[in-house]
Design a protein around this motif. Sequence first.
Motif, PDB file in Angstrom:
ATOM      1  N   LEU A   1       0.855  -1.185   0.000  1.00 61.99           N
ATOM      2  CA  LEU A   1       0.000   0.000   0.000  1.00 61.99           C
ATOM      3  C   LEU A   1       0.892   1.235   0.000  1.00 61.99           C
ATOM      4  O   LEU A   1       1.803   1.366   0.823  1.00 61.99           O
ATOM      5  N   ARG A   2       0.629   2.130  -0.922  1.00 61.86           N
ATOM      6  CA  ARG A   2       1.403   3.369  -1.006  1.00 61.86           C
ATOM      7  C   ARG A   2       1.051   4.290   0.182  1.00 61.86           C
ATOM      8  O   ARG A   2      -0.119   4.377   0.570  1.00 61.86           O
ATOM      9  N   PRO A   3       2.037   4.971   0.743  1.00 62.69           N
ATOM     10  CA  PRO A   3       1.789   5.816   1.918  1.00 62.69           C
ATOM     11  C   PRO A   3       0.713   6.881   1.711  1.00 62.69           C
ATOM     12  O   PRO A   3      -0.019   7.207   2.641  1.00 62.69           O
ATOM     13  N   GLU A   4       0.585   7.398   0.504  1.00 70.88           N
ATOM     14  CA  GLU A   4      -0.407   8.453   0.257  1.00 70.88           C
ATOM     15  C   GLU A   4      -1.837   7.925   0.171  1.00 70.88           C
ATOM     16  O   GLU A   4      -2.794   8.704   0.138  1.00 70.88           O
ATOM     17  N   HIS A   5      -2.039   6.608   0.165  1.00 72.71           N
ATOM     18  CA  HIS A   5      -3.380   6.025   0.117  1.00 72.71           C
ATOM     19  C   HIS A   5      -3.939   5.701   1.498  1.00 72.71           C
ATOM     20  O   HIS A   5      -5.086   5.305   1.627  1.00 72.71           O
ATOM     21  N   VAL A   6      -3.152   5.895   2.532  1.00 71.25           N
ATOM     22  CA  VAL A   6      -3.568   5.632   3.908  1.00 71.25           C
ATOM     23  C   VAL A   6      -4.506   6.744   4.376  1.00 71.25           C
ATOM     24  O   VAL A   6      -4.284   7.916   4.061  1.00 71.25           O
ATOM     25  N   LEU A   7      -5.539   6.383   5.137  1.00 73.48           N
ATOM     26  CA  LEU A   7      -6.498   7.359   5.659  1.00 73.48           C
ATOM     27  C   LEU A   7      -6.540   7.297   7.178  1.00 73.48           C
ATOM     28  O   LEU A   7      -6.382   6.221   7.764  1.00 73.48           O
ATOM     29  N   ILE A   8      -6.769   8.426   7.819  1.00 75.36           N
ATOM     30  CA  ILE A   8      -6.979   8.453   9.263  1.00 75.36           C
ATOM     31  C   ILE A   8      -8.442   8.121   9.521  1.00 75.36           C
ATOM     32  O   ILE A   8      -9.335   8.690   8.893  1.00 75.36           O
ATOM     33  N   ASP A   9      -8.696   7.171  10.436  1.00 74.30           N
ATOM     34  CA  ASP A   9     -10.064   6.742  10.761  1.00 74.30           C
ATOM     35  C   ASP A   9     -10.176   6.568  12.274  1.00 74.30           C
ATOM     36  O   ASP A   9      -9.943   5.484  12.805  1.00 74.30           O
ATOM     37  N   PRO A  10     -10.518   7.656  12.996  1.00 77.01           N
ATOM     38  CA  PRO A  10     -10.548   7.591  14.454  1.00 77.01           C
ATOM     39  C   PRO A  10     -11.640   6.681  15.016  1.00 77.01           C
ATOM     40  O   PRO A  10     -11.605   6.342  16.195  1.00 77.01           O
ATOM     41  N   ASP A  11     -12.594   6.265  14.186  1.00 76.48           N
ATOM     42  CA  ASP A  11     -13.703   5.437  14.677  1.00 76.48           C
ATOM     43  C   ASP A  11     -13.439   3.938  14.557  1.00 76.48           C
ATOM     44  O   ASP A  11     -13.737   3.178  15.462  1.00 76.48           O
ATOM     45  N   GLN A  12     -12.894   3.492  13.406  1.00 72.02           N
ATOM     46  CA  GLN A  12     -12.719   2.062  13.178  1.00 72.02           C
ATOM     47  C   GLN A  12     -11.337   1.725  12.631  1.00 72.02           C
ATOM     48  O   GLN A  12     -11.160   0.693  11.998  1.00 72.02           O
ATOM     49  N   GLY A  13     -10.371   2.570  12.876  1.00 74.19           N
ATOM     50  CA  GLY A  13      -9.049   2.371  12.298  1.00 74.19           C
ATOM     51  C   GLY A  13      -8.220   1.318  13.010  1.00 74.19           C
ATOM     52  O   GLY A  13      -8.547   0.846  14.096  1.00 74.19           O
TER      53      GLY A  13
END
Length: 120
Positions: free
Chosen positions: A42-54
């Motif tokens: 997975l490319r670093p720029e495709h990562v998302l912050i998800d404070p609920d279900q991460g």
Amino acid sequence: MNFLTGRIAVNGGASFLLDGGPHLPLSTVPPEADGRPAVLGLRPEHVLIDPDQGIPLDVTVVEPTGSETQVVGRLAGQPFVGVFRERVAARPGDVLLLRLPAASTHLFDADEGRRLTWAR
């Protein structure tokens, strides 16, 4: 690119079981892949912050670079980097919850290194 080791699981839905960690959803898997050792890319720029279900990332370095913020850490004990377009309010020692979008992942054979799936 981030490379995470684990196994493919096809129990009711396609997922990737990280070595030492949680299951990650997959959009596609090759035939007869259940239990197969693999590497998820997975490319670093495709990562998302998800404070609920991460998935928890143990943060070791936060590097603001102007228009982006690079966050380095360990995800399920494995080295991992995320690049975010926004400022990230995290410091070394914090835990940041991330989502790894299935449509952006690549699967590779753990032994031969050949690609098993194509990202969309």
